[in-house]
Scaffold this active site. Structure first.
Site, PDB file in Angstrom:
ATOM      1  N   SER A  15      -3.017  -7.762   2.552  1.00 44.55           N
ATOM      2  CA  SER A  15      -3.314  -7.714   3.998  1.00 44.55           C
ATOM      3  C   SER A  15      -3.788  -9.077   4.464  1.00 44.55           C
ATOM      4  O   SER A  15      -3.424  -9.545   5.546  1.00 44.55           O
ATOM      5  CB  SER A  15      -4.401  -6.673   4.278  1.00 44.55           C
ATOM      6  OG  SER A  15      -3.988  -5.407   3.866  1.00 44.55           O
ATOM      7  N   LYS A  25     -17.807  -7.172   7.661  1.00 44.92           N
ATOM      8  CA  LYS A  25     -16.517  -7.861   7.838  1.00 44.92           C
ATOM      9  C   LYS A  25     -16.080  -7.791   9.283  1.00 44.92           C
ATOM     10  O   LYS A  25     -16.372  -6.821   9.979  1.00 44.92           O
ATOM     11  CB  LYS A  25     -15.457  -7.185   6.955  1.00 44.92           C
ATOM     12  CG  LYS A  25     -15.392  -7.749   5.553  1.00 44.92           C
ATOM     13  CD  LYS A  25     -14.086  -7.318   4.896  1.00 44.92           C
ATOM     14  CE  LYS A  25     -13.985  -7.792   3.467  1.00 44.92           C
ATOM     15  NZ  LYS A  25     -12.825  -7.201   2.785  1.00 44.92           N
ATOM     16  N   HIS A  27       0.844  -1.209   0.000  1.00 42.29           N
ATOM     17  CA  HIS A  27       0.000   0.000   0.000  1.00 42.29           C
ATOM     18  C   HIS A  27       0.878   1.258   0.000  1.00 42.29           C
ATOM     19  O   HIS A  27       0.608   2.196  -0.746  1.00 42.29           O
ATOM     20  CB  HIS A  27      -0.881   0.057   1.265  1.00 42.29           C
ATOM     21  CG  HIS A  27      -1.960  -0.983   1.333  1.00 42.29           C
ATOM     22  ND1 HIS A  27      -2.119  -1.820   2.408  1.00 42.29           N
ATOM     23  CD2 HIS A  27      -2.957  -1.300   0.465  1.00 42.29           C
ATOM     24  CE1 HIS A  27      -3.167  -2.604   2.209  1.00 42.29           C
ATOM     25  NE2 HIS A  27      -3.688  -2.326   1.033  1.00 42.29           N
ATOM     26  N   ARG A  31      -1.729  -5.939  -8.653  1.00 42.50           N
ATOM     27  CA  ARG A  31      -0.514  -6.732  -8.441  1.00 42.50           C
ATOM     28  C   ARG A  31      -0.308  -7.734  -9.558  1.00 42.50           C
ATOM     29  O   ARG A  31       0.771  -7.860 -10.111  1.00 42.50           O
ATOM     30  CB  ARG A  31      -0.597  -7.473  -7.097  1.00 42.50           C
ATOM     31  CG  ARG A  31      -0.518  -6.556  -5.897  1.00 42.50           C
ATOM     32  CD  ARG A  31      -1.051  -7.199  -4.668  1.00 42.50           C
ATOM     33  NE  ARG A  31      -2.458  -7.511  -4.825  1.00 42.50           N
ATOM     34  CZ  ARG A  31      -3.275  -7.834  -3.829  1.00 42.50           C
ATOM     35  NH1 ARG A  31      -2.812  -7.941  -2.608  1.00 42.50           N
ATOM     36  NH2 ARG A  31      -4.542  -8.085  -4.058  1.00 42.50           N
TER      37      ARG A  31
HETATM   38  O1  PNS Z   1      -8.910  -3.119   0.047  1.00 46.70           O
HETATM   39  P1  PNS Z   1     -10.140  -3.671  -0.630  1.00 46.70           P
HETATM   40  O2  PNS Z   1     -10.959  -4.453   0.366  1.00 46.70           O
HETATM   41  O3  PNS Z   1      -9.789  -4.440  -1.859  1.00 46.70           O
HETATM   42  O4  PNS Z   1     -11.037  -2.411  -1.106  1.00 46.70           O
HETATM   43  C1  PNS Z   1     -12.261  -2.594  -1.741  1.00 46.70           C
HETATM   44  C2  PNS Z   1     -13.012  -1.252  -1.910  1.00 46.70           C
HETATM   45  C3  PNS Z   1     -13.064  -0.505  -0.588  1.00 46.70           C
HETATM   46  C4  PNS Z   1     -12.306  -0.382  -2.912  1.00 46.70           C
HETATM   47  C5  PNS Z   1     -14.444  -1.577  -2.420  1.00 46.70           C
HETATM   48  O5  PNS Z   1     -14.987  -2.607  -1.656  1.00 46.70           O
HETATM   49  C6  PNS Z   1     -15.377  -0.383  -2.373  1.00 46.70           C
HETATM   50  O6  PNS Z   1     -15.222   0.568  -3.122  1.00 46.70           O
HETATM   51  N1  PNS Z   1     -16.362  -0.416  -1.454  1.00 46.70           N
HETATM   52  C7  PNS Z   1     -17.316   0.668  -1.245  1.00 46.70           C
HETATM   53  C8  PNS Z   1     -18.723   0.306  -1.719  1.00 46.70           C
HETATM   54  C9  PNS Z   1     -18.863   0.510  -3.211  1.00 46.70           C
HETATM   55  O7  PNS Z   1     -18.688   1.583  -3.732  1.00 46.70           O
HETATM   56  N2  PNS Z   1     -19.190  -0.602  -3.904  1.00 46.70           N
HETATM   57  C10 PNS Z   1     -19.365  -0.611  -5.333  1.00 46.70           C
HETATM   58  C11 PNS Z   1     -18.042  -0.882  -6.047  1.00 46.70           C
HETATM   59  S1  PNS Z   1     -18.236  -0.901  -7.776  1.00 46.70           S
END
Ligand code: PNS
Length: 162
Positions: free
Chosen positions: A132, A41, A17, A94
């Site tokens: 993570s 979660k 990150h 990645r």
């Molecule tokens: O670190 P992560 O868990 O891969 O991050 C995922 C994240 C936070 C980018 C994604 O889950 C997200 O944007 N969540 C917010 C809800 C949302 O907007 N969902 C629609 C995505 S198209």
């Protein structure tokens, strides 16, 4: 003034990150690290702990030209991004396996908010397998994660698991 959102769970922040944040700083004047508050979660670290760790490990980066801010958000990412006046969402890619899910999210986000671009960035090869989730799993099972997370994060993980 170019502002980006770098969203994620950051449970916990890894060196991968940080690598992406440093690279993003070359492209944007301001990066908002946005921790997703996800009631579904069960995280290892609370939002407050994740914020504190991010603040700590971002200090050296903050002293450079780019402005780095840590926040948390709930709900749709694009709504949050618009509210913050962001131009872009930064995501790290990645491996090819990340691409499919990230592409789906990027296109769905674009459909919701065409003004906001998603920028995919590649971390250093050394972090191309770091997540993570894996870091937590390996650490919890007694493996070595030296160099994969900042020292401040490692010591908090040790404290959590004693
Ligand atoms: O670190 P992560 O868990 O891969 O991050 C995922 C994240 C936070 C980018 C994604 O889950 C997200 O944007 N969540 C917010 C809800 C949302 O907007 N969902 C629609 C995505 S198209």
């Amino acid at each position: 003034m170019r502002r980006a959102i770098y969203p994620g769970s950051f449970d916990p922040v890894t060196n991968g990150h940080l690598d992406i944040i440093k690279r993003g700083c070359k492209l944007f004047d301001e990066i908002i690290i946005a921790i997703l508050v996800n009631p579904d979660k069960k995280p290892l670290f609370s939002i407050e702990e994740r914020r504190a760790m991010l603040h700590e490990v971002l200090l050296p980066i903050k002293q450079q030209e780019c402005n780095v801010i840590v926040e948390d958000f709930q709900g749709l990412l694009v709504h949050y991004a618009v509210q913050k006046g962001a131009d872009a969402i930064v995501r790290g890619i990645r491996a090819v396996s990340d691409y499919e899910y990230e592409l789906q999210m990027a296109l769905m986000n674009r459909r919701q908010e065409p003004r906001i671009e998603t920028v995919f960035m590649m971390p250093a090869e050394a972090y191309s397998y770091v997540s993570s989730r894996l870091v937590k799993e390996v650490f919890q099972l007694g493996g070595n994660i030296d160099g994969l997370v900042p020292d401040a994060v490692l010591s908090r993980m040790r404290n959590k698991l004693v």
